[in-house]
Design a protein around this motif. Structure first.
Motif, PDB file in Angstrom:
ATOM      1  N   ALA A  31      74.241  71.072  67.446  1.00  0.00           N
ATOM      2  CA  ALA A  31      74.150  71.340  68.879  1.00  0.00           C
ATOM      3  C   ALA A  31      74.538  70.092  69.680  1.00  0.00           C
ATOM      4  O   ALA A  31      75.255  70.185  70.694  1.00  0.00           O
ATOM      5  CB  ALA A  31      72.736  71.799  69.239  1.00  0.00           C
ATOM      6  N   GLU A  32      74.081  68.953  69.239  1.00  0.00           N
ATOM      7  CA  GLU A  32      74.446  67.715  69.935  1.00  0.00           C
ATOM      8  C   GLU A  32      75.927  67.414  69.754  1.00  0.00           C
ATOM      9  O   GLU A  32      76.598  66.936  70.688  1.00  0.00           O
ATOM     10  CB  GLU A  32      73.592  66.556  69.398  1.00  0.00           C
ATOM     11  N   ALA A  33      76.467  67.715  68.576  1.00  0.00           N
ATOM     12  CA  ALA A  33      77.886  67.482  68.324  1.00  0.00           C
ATOM     13  C   ALA A  33      78.748  68.371  69.211  1.00  0.00           C
ATOM     14  O   ALA A  33      79.830  67.964  69.659  1.00  0.00           O
ATOM     15  CB  ALA A  33      78.205  67.737  66.856  1.00  0.00           C
ATOM     16  N   ARG A  34      78.288  69.587  69.516  1.00  0.00           N
ATOM     17  CA  ARG A  34      79.044  70.480  70.389  1.00  0.00           C
ATOM     18  C   ARG A  34      79.174  69.873  71.786  1.00  0.00           C
ATOM     19  O   ARG A  34      80.231  69.938  72.416  1.00  0.00           O
ATOM     20  CB  ARG A  34      78.342  71.836  70.455  1.00  0.00           C
ATOM     21  N   GLN A  35      78.099  69.274  72.274  1.00  0.00           N
ATOM     22  CA  GLN A  35      78.138  68.649  73.597  1.00  0.00           C
ATOM     23  C   GLN A  35      79.063  67.429  73.607  1.00  0.00           C
ATOM     24  O   GLN A  35      79.782  67.198  74.586  1.00  0.00           O
ATOM     25  CB  GLN A  35      76.725  68.250  74.028  1.00  0.00           C
ATOM     26  N   ARG A  36      79.050  66.692  72.529  1.00  0.00           N
ATOM     27  CA  ARG A  36      79.884  65.485  72.472  1.00  0.00           C
ATOM     28  C   ARG A  36      81.354  65.836  72.291  1.00  0.00           C
ATOM     29  O   ARG A  36      82.235  65.054  72.656  1.00  0.00           O
ATOM     30  CB  ARG A  36      79.421  64.596  71.302  1.00  0.00           C
ATOM     31  N   ALA A  37      81.631  66.999  71.706  1.00  0.00           N
ATOM     32  CA  ALA A  37      83.027  67.372  71.421  1.00  0.00           C
ATOM     33  C   ALA A  37      83.785  67.766  72.684  1.00  0.00           C
ATOM     34  O   ALA A  37      85.007  67.612  72.739  1.00  0.00           O
ATOM     35  CB  ALA A  37      83.065  68.517  70.412  1.00  0.00           C
ATOM     36  N   ARG A  38      83.100  68.271  73.688  1.00  0.00           N
ATOM     37  CA  ARG A  38      83.786  68.749  74.890  1.00  0.00           C
ATOM     38  C   ARG A  38      84.530  67.635  75.629  1.00  0.00           C
ATOM     39  O   ARG A  38      85.712  67.794  75.940  1.00  0.00           O
ATOM     40  CB  ARG A  38      82.775  69.446  75.803  1.00  0.00           C
ATOM     41  N   PRO A  39      83.911  66.513  75.963  1.00  0.00           N
ATOM     42  CA  PRO A  39      84.677  65.461  76.641  1.00  0.00           C
ATOM     43  C   PRO A  39      85.793  64.882  75.779  1.00  0.00           C
ATOM     44  O   PRO A  39      86.828  64.454  76.291  1.00  0.00           O
ATOM     45  CB  PRO A  39      83.623  64.408  76.993  1.00  0.00           C
ATOM     46  N   VAL A  40      85.605  64.880  74.459  1.00  0.00           N
ATOM     47  CA  VAL A  40      86.666  64.394  73.563  1.00  0.00           C
ATOM     48  C   VAL A  40      87.898  65.274  73.696  1.00  0.00           C
ATOM     49  O   VAL A  40      89.031  64.789  73.861  1.00  0.00           O
ATOM     50  CB  VAL A  40      86.172  64.347  72.102  1.00  0.00           C
ATOM     51  N   ALA A  41      87.688  66.591  73.652  1.00  0.00           N
ATOM     52  CA  ALA A  41      88.819  67.520  73.757  1.00  0.00           C
ATOM     53  C   ALA A  41      89.470  67.447  75.130  1.00  0.00           C
ATOM     54  O   ALA A  41      90.698  67.514  75.250  1.00  0.00           O
ATOM     55  CB  ALA A  41      88.333  68.939  73.467  1.00  0.00           C
ATOM     56  N   GLN A  42      88.679  67.298  76.172  1.00  0.00           N
ATOM     57  CA  GLN A  42      89.234  67.218  77.525  1.00  0.00           C
ATOM     58  C   GLN A  42      90.086  65.969  77.691  1.00  0.00           C
ATOM     59  O   GLN A  42      91.147  66.003  78.323  1.00  0.00           O
ATOM     60  CB  GLN A  42      88.102  67.253  78.545  1.00  0.00           C
ATOM     61  N   ARG A  43      89.651  64.864  77.154  1.00  0.00           N
ATOM     62  CA  ARG A  43      90.426  63.621  77.262  1.00  0.00           C
ATOM     63  C   ARG A  43      91.746  63.720  76.490  1.00  0.00           C
ATOM     64  O   ARG A  43      92.769  63.196  76.935  1.00  0.00           O
ATOM     65  CB  ARG A  43      89.610  62.448  76.728  1.00  0.00           C
ATOM     66  N   LEU A  44      91.734  64.406  75.359  1.00  0.00           N
ATOM     67  CA  LEU A  44      92.957  64.532  74.562  1.00  0.00           C
ATOM     68  C   LEU A  44      94.045  65.272  75.320  1.00  0.00           C
ATOM     69  O   LEU A  44      95.237  65.084  75.034  1.00  0.00           O
ATOM     70  CB  LEU A  44      92.648  65.244  73.240  1.00  0.00           C
ATOM     71  N   GLY A  94      88.507  72.071  71.991  1.00  0.00           N
ATOM     72  CA  GLY A  94      89.851  71.840  71.493  1.00  0.00           C
ATOM     73  C   GLY A  94      90.360  73.003  70.665  1.00  0.00           C
ATOM     74  O   GLY A  94      89.794  74.103  70.663  1.00  0.00           O
ATOM     75  N   ASP A  95      91.452  72.765  69.957  1.00  0.00           N
ATOM     76  CA  ASP A  95      91.991  73.792  69.064  1.00  0.00           C
ATOM     77  C   ASP A  95      91.126  73.944  67.814  1.00  0.00           C
ATOM     78  O   ASP A  95      91.004  75.046  67.266  1.00  0.00           O
ATOM     79  CB  ASP A  95      93.425  73.430  68.659  1.00  0.00           C
ATOM     80  N   GLU A  96      90.567  72.831  67.351  1.00  0.00           N
ATOM     81  CA  GLU A  96      89.668  72.826  66.189  1.00  0.00           C
ATOM     82  C   GLU A  96      88.668  71.700  66.382  1.00  0.00           C
ATOM     83  O   GLU A  96      88.981  70.659  66.980  1.00  0.00           O
ATOM     84  CB  GLU A  96      90.436  72.602  64.888  1.00  0.00           C
ATOM     85  N   SER A  97      87.472  71.883  65.845  1.00  0.00           N
ATOM     86  CA  SER A  97      86.464  70.821  65.925  1.00  0.00           C
ATOM     87  C   SER A  97      85.481  70.967  64.780  1.00  0.00           C
ATOM     88  O   SER A  97      85.075  72.088  64.425  1.00  0.00           O
ATOM     89  CB  SER A  97      85.719  70.858  67.267  1.00  0.00           C
TER      90      SER A  97
END
Length: 283
Positions: free
Chosen positions: A263-276, A225-228
């Protein structure tokens, strides 16, 4: 010779006994009084009947019947003309006229700062984004699970998340061993970026009421995303983790397992940003 009429009258009244004069007068006064009372009773009865009739008529018909003028007759309403006026309503144009609005987005997503702030369901996490075994429920979630709930443990904690907020949507996922809650908020103008700054400030500058509690930013810039951000709290031995992702004017906060690493948070953040991206044109 006496008149025969006088003779008959004398014969008929000769044996009669006449009442005294005062008694006759008293009887006459009583008769006169009864006559007046009977007449007065008749007037009162008539008034009652008339009053009842008026009240009944008012109850049935509402307003009284209007009185027409003494002279003349009502002017009849002219019947509508059967021939339409060709100039009254012009024939519709065969070319549709587009409403005066901004050009629509080709992606079908609401633009940043849209007058319709609704967050589509496609902008939220889905079951396919999580491991198997979860079930999904949409709607507000009760309890102290959000970022705002931990700010009460800080002295002079700022209220940052409600500034410029337009609308929000919440979804929760549950499994026999874990739970994930996501809330997405749409902000007006540049308030989404300011909300992210507020999260950083709150979790960096927090002065807890008790020494056994702490808030901290565990990772900033997860590449989504723009920020995470990955932020965490330790409130008297109870640890919590949140993933915070901004995409345009949308900010998502997601609860994570208390032992989630950057590291685990980075993987979880990607689908969140894509859905947004389904709820903003900032992607």
């Amino acid at each position: 010779m006496p008149d025969s009429l006088f003779t008959d009258l004398l014969r008929d009244t000769e044996q009669l006994r006449w009442d005294p004069t005062d008694k006759v007068r008293q009887r006459g006064r009583r008769r006169t009084r009864r006559t007046r009372i009977a007449a007065l009773a008749g007037v009162v009865a008539m008034a009652v009947v008339v009053t009842g009739a008026v009240a009944l008529a008012g109850g049935r018909g509402g307003a009284p019947t209007p009185i027409l003028p003494a002279t003349g007759s009502p002017t009849p309403t002219p019947a509508p003309s059967a021939t339409p006026n060709p100039q009254a309503s012009p024939a519709p144009s065969t070319t549709p006229v587009a409403p005066p609005s901004s050009p629509p987005s080709t992606s079908g997503r609401p633009p940043t700062g849209s007058t319709n702030p609704a967050i589509p369901a496609a902008a939220m996490l889905r079951l396919s984004d999580l491991p198997a075994g979860f079930t999904m429920t949409e709607g507000d979630v009760d309890g102290d699970w959000s970022l705002e709930s931990v700010s009460i443990y800080c002295r002079d904690a700022p209220s940052w998340t409600s500034r410029g907020a337009l609308t929000q949507r919440t979804v929760s996922f549950d499994s026999p061993t874990d739970s994930v809650i996501q809330r997405v908020v749409r902000y007006s103008g540049g308030n989404a970026a300011r909300a992210m700054d507020g999260v950083r400030a709150a979790f960096t500058d927090c002065v807890p009421h008790r020494e056994s509690s702490s808030l901290s930013v565990l990772a900033d810039g997860l590449g989504a995303g723009d920020e995470s951000l990955l932020v965490g709290s330790d409130i008297e031995g109870v640890r919590s983790r949140w993933l915070v992702v901004r995409q345009g004017d949308l900010v998502a906060q997601v609860t994570l397992d208390m032992d989630t690493t950057p590291a685990e948070a980075r993987q979880r953040a990607r689908p969140v940003a894509q859905r947004l991206c389904a709820g903003t044109d900032a992607c």
